[in-house]
Design a protein around this motif. Structure first.
Motif, PDB file in Angstrom:
ATOM      1  N   PRO A 138       0.791  -1.231   0.000  1.00 32.71           N
ATOM      2  CA  PRO A 138       0.000   0.000   0.000  1.00 32.71           C
ATOM      3  C   PRO A 138       0.824   1.282   0.000  1.00 32.71           C
ATOM      4  O   PRO A 138       0.398   2.293  -0.570  1.00 32.71           O
ATOM      5  CB  PRO A 138      -0.826  -0.134   1.285  1.00 32.71           C
ATOM      6  N   HIS A 153      -0.043   4.696  -2.211  1.00 33.62           N
ATOM      7  CA  HIS A 153      -0.427   5.973  -1.600  1.00 33.62           C
ATOM      8  C   HIS A 153       0.689   7.010  -1.634  1.00 33.62           C
ATOM      9  O   HIS A 153       0.408   8.216  -1.634  1.00 33.62           O
ATOM     10  CB  HIS A 153      -0.868   5.727  -0.152  1.00 33.62           C
ATOM     11  N   ARG A 154       1.944   6.543  -1.659  1.00 29.74           N
ATOM     12  CA  ARG A 154       3.083   7.476  -1.674  1.00 29.74           C
ATOM     13  C   ARG A 154       4.074   7.045  -2.755  1.00 29.74           C
ATOM     14  O   ARG A 154       5.200   6.634  -2.459  1.00 29.74           O
ATOM     15  CB  ARG A 154       3.754   7.505  -0.295  1.00 29.74           C
ATOM     16  N   TYR A 213      -3.622  -4.354  -4.991  1.00 24.12           N
ATOM     17  CA  TYR A 213      -3.952  -3.138  -4.255  1.00 24.12           C
ATOM     18  C   TYR A 213      -3.878  -1.942  -5.195  1.00 24.12           C
ATOM     19  O   TYR A 213      -2.918  -1.782  -5.954  1.00 24.12           O
ATOM     20  CB  TYR A 213      -2.999  -2.934  -3.082  1.00 24.12           C
ATOM     21  N   LEU A 235      -5.700   2.401  -5.777  1.00 28.30           N
ATOM     22  CA  LEU A 235      -6.441   3.489  -5.148  1.00 28.30           C
ATOM     23  C   LEU A 235      -7.938   3.190  -5.148  1.00 28.30           C
ATOM     24  O   LEU A 235      -8.647   3.544  -4.190  1.00 28.30           O
ATOM     25  CB  LEU A 235      -6.155   4.801  -5.874  1.00 28.30           C
ATOM     26  N   ALA A 272      -8.571   0.883  -2.351  1.00 30.54           N
ATOM     27  CA  ALA A 272      -8.425   1.578  -1.072  1.00 30.54           C
ATOM     28  C   ALA A 272      -9.639   2.420  -0.720  1.00 30.54           C
ATOM     29  O   ALA A 272      -9.812   2.800   0.446  1.00 30.54           O
ATOM     30  CB  ALA A 272      -7.174   2.457  -1.099  1.00 30.54           C
ATOM     31  N   ARG A 273     -10.487   2.721  -1.710  1.00 28.97           N
ATOM     32  CA  ARG A 273     -11.671   3.545  -1.438  1.00 28.97           C
ATOM     33  C   ARG A 273     -12.844   2.746  -0.887  1.00 28.97           C
ATOM     34  O   ARG A 273     -13.887   3.320  -0.562  1.00 28.97           O
ATOM     35  CB  ARG A 273     -12.080   4.286  -2.712  1.00 28.97           C
ATOM     36  N   GLN A 298     -11.384   2.501   3.743  1.00 26.18           N
ATOM     37  CA  GLN A 298     -11.019   3.825   3.250  1.00 26.18           C
ATOM     38  C   GLN A 298     -10.517   4.724   4.370  1.00 26.18           C
ATOM     39  O   GLN A 298     -11.156   4.877   5.403  1.00 26.18           O
ATOM     40  CB  GLN A 298     -12.218   4.483   2.570  1.00 26.18           C
ATOM     41  N   GLY A 299      -9.336   5.321   4.141  1.00 24.34           N
ATOM     42  CA  GLY A 299      -8.753   6.203   5.137  1.00 24.34           C
ATOM     43  C   GLY A 299      -8.404   5.508   6.428  1.00 24.34           C
ATOM     44  O   GLY A 299      -8.235   6.167   7.465  1.00 24.34           O
ATOM     45  N   ASN A 300      -8.280   4.173   6.402  1.00 23.10           N
ATOM     46  CA  ASN A 300      -8.026   3.396   7.626  1.00 23.10           C
ATOM     47  C   ASN A 300      -9.058   3.701   8.698  1.00 23.10           C
ATOM     48  O   ASN A 300      -8.751   3.743   9.895  1.00 23.10           O
ATOM     49  CB  ASN A 300      -6.613   3.672   8.164  1.00 23.10           C
TER      50      ASN A 300
END
Length: 336
Positions: free
Chosen positions: A58, A62-63, A94, A96, A99-100, A130-132
């Motif tokens: 991840p 994300h980065r 994985y 984006l 992740a949503r 999403q957003g943990n």
């Protein structure tokens, strides 16, 4: 161990299952505690044990502008997870978009519909969705809603087995972050305590500048794309496992070799203990090998002249042999 790279690959009726989730970077002692608990819970209840992880990591999604180097490659991670008794690893793609997914959407689609989970084994600090946004309480609420039990595994903190490392860090838990810090310092011994084994790299042996051979210390040079986090520059004692499964004692050099100009950073291992007449016939080029880091011997320094460098390399070999002799009882034999 079954390996799935998507939920669509899971056969119909594969469950019911006991499931855990994590990145398992390094498969350290804390990870081993969770997986072992999962396997025990599954066997006791007649379930299949499944660990869910992600590819790519991840952090890379994300980065993407920040470098991320796994502690070990996926081959070794999967091998170690299988050795802990898992029935299956679900290595899910994985992105984006993935992740949503909301915490409930993720759990329903992955745990319940995808794997038929009846038991979930997690650490108290679990985050998901999403957003943990999902945490332990969320997991417990969803367990009540979808009919699975939640088993919480306490963090593996430092203990008496860690010796001075535990005494100096009495409130720190075993984590991939800590292991990364130790490797960045070159402290492969402490990293090994947290991992439960020696830190390892795996890759192909490639041709180098042949300086080591010219100086009387031929080396196996690891390819730049080898798997595994490279520790700090310096000289180490370790083991090299060739494709035949033979374990060789080695002195490992990590760095750009400051005695010579224009040398890029590299990892090279000198196999010790072979008779001189066999050195020329010992060929590892093109082989995929596994390299284990057992002990840090010294930092990388520049030497004034080849004679001083050769004398130091001879001392390095002696120091590496002594370090391996001291660590022999700890050296793992299952690496391959």
């Amino acid at each position: 161990m079954d390996c799935f790279t998507s939920l669509e690959q899971v056969p119909a009726g594969y469950g019911p299952t006991a499931v855990t989730i994590g990145n398992f970077d390094g498969v350290h002692r804390g990870h081993a505690r969770v997986i072992s608990t999962l396997v025990e819970e599954a066997r006791r209840s007649g379930l299949r044990s499944v660990a869910i992880s992600f590819d790519p990591h991840p952090a890379l999604v994300h980065r993407p502008d920040e470098p991320h180097f796994p502690i070990m490659g996926q081959r070794d991670s999967s091998q170690l997870l299988a050795g802990l008794g898992l029935d299956a690893l679900a290595l899910l793609p994985y992105s984006l978009e993935f992740a949503r997914k909301s915490p409930e959407e993720f759990i329903r689609e992955t745990f319940v519909e995808g794997l038929g989970a009846q038991r979930v084994v997690i650490g108290a600090d679990v985050r998901f969705g999403q957003g943990n946004a999902g945490d332990l309480s969320t997991m417990q609420e969803l367990g009540e809603r979808y009919g699975f039990d939640v088993v919480v595994v306490e963090d593996l903190g430092v203990d008496d087995e860690l010796g001075d490392l535990g005494a100096e860090n009495p409130h720190r838990r075993c984590s991939s972050t800590w292991i990364r810090e130790l490797l960045a310092q070159g402290d492969v011994e402490a990293a090994g305590l947290l991992l439960g084994r020696h830190h390892r790299m795996r890759g192909e042996v490639v041709h180098g500048a042949a300086r080591g051979r010219e100086l009387g210390f031929p080396t196996a040079n690891m390819a730049a794309d080898s798997d595994g986090l490279i520790p700090a520059d310096g000289v180490y004692a370790g083991w090299l496992h060739d494709r035949a499964g033979t374990r060789w004692p080695v002195a490992i050099s990590v760095g750009s070799n400051p005695t010579f100009e224009g040398v890029s950073r590299q990892v090279e291992a000198h196999v010790m203990g072979r008779p001189q007449e066999q050195v020329e016939d010992f060929d590892l080029y093109g082989q995929q090998v596994l390299l284990e880091f057992v002990a840090h011997l010294r930092p990388m320094v520049a030497y004034r002249g080849l004679e001083a460098l050769i004398e130091q390399m001879a001392r390095d070999v002696e120091d590496a042999q002594e370090a391996l002799a001291r660590a022999e009882a700890y050296a793992p034999r299952e690496a391959s």
